[in-house]
Scaffold this active site. Sequence first.
Site, PDB file in Angstrom:
ATOM      1  N   ARG A 130      24.070  49.090  21.155  1.00  0.00           N
ATOM      2  CA  ARG A 130      23.140  50.168  20.755  1.00  0.00           C
ATOM      3  C   ARG A 130      22.363  50.725  21.954  1.00  0.00           C
ATOM      4  O   ARG A 130      22.066  50.004  22.900  1.00  0.00           O
ATOM      5  CB  ARG A 130      22.208  49.640  19.654  1.00  0.00           C
ATOM      6  CG  ARG A 130      23.017  49.262  18.423  1.00  0.00           C
ATOM      7  CD  ARG A 130      22.169  48.787  17.296  1.00  0.00           C
ATOM      8  NE  ARG A 130      21.284  49.830  16.819  1.00  0.00           N
ATOM      9  CZ  ARG A 130      20.327  49.619  15.931  1.00  0.00           C
ATOM     10  NH1 ARG A 130      20.136  48.403  15.453  1.00  0.00           N
ATOM     11  NH2 ARG A 130      19.581  50.616  15.535  1.00  0.00           N
ATOM     12  N   ASP A 323      17.293  55.183   6.841  1.00  0.00           N
ATOM     13  CA  ASP A 323      17.801  53.897   6.354  1.00  0.00           C
ATOM     14  C   ASP A 323      18.335  53.984   4.925  1.00  0.00           C
ATOM     15  O   ASP A 323      19.059  53.090   4.474  1.00  0.00           O
ATOM     16  CB  ASP A 323      16.707  52.828   6.435  1.00  0.00           C
ATOM     17  CG  ASP A 323      16.383  52.468   7.884  1.00  0.00           C
ATOM     18  OD1 ASP A 323      17.209  52.747   8.777  1.00  0.00           O
ATOM     19  OD2 ASP A 323      15.294  51.919   8.124  1.00  0.00           O
TER      20      ASP A 323
END
Length: 438
Positions: A130, A323
Amino acid sequence: MPHVEESTPSTTQIIRPALSLMGSLRLPGDKSISHRYALLAALAEGTSHFTNFSTGADCASSLGCAQALGATVERDGSTVTVTGCGGDFQASAQPLDCGNSGSTMRMLCGLLAAQKETYTLVGDASLSRRPMERVRKPLAAMGAGIQLTEGHAPVVVQGSRLKAIDYETPIPSAQVKTAVLFAGLQAEGTTTLREAVRTRDHGELALQAFGAQLHRGLGFVSIEGGQKLKALDAVVPGDLSSAAFFLCAAALFPDSSLVFDALGLNPTRATLLDVLGALGARTSVLDLEEKSGELIGTVQIQAPKEGLGSTVVSGALAAQLIDELPVLAAIGPYTRGGIRIRDARELRVKESDRIALVVRNLRAMGAQVEEFEDGLDVPGAQHLHGAVIESGGDHRIAMAFSIAALKAEGDTEIRGAEAAAISFPEFFNLLDQVAVRA
Ligand code: S3P
């Protein structure tokens, strides 16, 4: 030192279709808030007490790092006590293991940037892919020495005396904002963080709850350096992003009746309730109160008799719902008019490439779906069948497709179901508790 990957055996969960969802749920503590409380308590002076702390593995990573930095951490289930270091962390002989948690790694970079020691931060295979440049850039501008490995973890943070900056974040990210504020707290002068899209403000609220003074205005927040934090006693609100799976599930079945007690309803997190409203579901909020700056309330949801309508999520909404997008997309085929998601490129650099995995798993269930670089189009009025779902080690993918499975024909196998424990270890048990089946 390279991170040694612990091999977690892949577990499969079988999800059977349901008729509705009934019951009342009190969900484990919010992941974003728990991280911030753990990290700030480690820096503060005195002993902090938290109840309903997140039970997820991610927040355990934050607590583990807090301990490695010299804080004393005691834990009894969801009750956590942290005695902080009073501003100075100790050196850590071992690299700080952030596990799967991007929040831990990015926010710790901010916290450590002003310390006297040099720290190495490592993570699992997913976290090591990431992007970390987004925190390196502002922290380096403040004077910290941050070395990445080709833009990723392992990250080496060489603490130094920091000077304040005025920084406009190019990516809407609460993790970046919080990292800059955590560094600003310990810098010389007043640090200002500007954001074009309002992201979750748990970092600001947590800093204030620990006694820091902040100046907050439209699109910016400023913090003066050199402030000391005092220990905090707080209850962590239930996690709305965990509730999202049950809210979306309930919205699919007109006979459902679900109530959520003590749920976090911070306005920077509650956009899903508006989107479910736009899709035709009715949500009502009762008993709203404020605790340590965070709103907590009871939420009730009812599904529309005629089924969910359609919606488009783009622009600022995409960042605020980031999310919740996997589960919204996963229920898209069951809406009448479909769900279109755009401006959500960030989904590609989460715990997995969430756009690619949602598309792949929806297709496995027989859905039509079109993939875009920054989102996807999920047409409505589709019938899905049970399938083998690959979580890709991503907690939100495992849970999102467990919800899609409730309205599919036949059983669904969720492979890599253990990933749910990253944020919500109780998920499958609670789903079994509230799902009404034939
Ligand atoms: C989080 C911010 C979001 C979110 C993540 C938690 C936080 O990430 O996706 O699950 O606690 O600040 P970004 O800051 O990368 O948008």
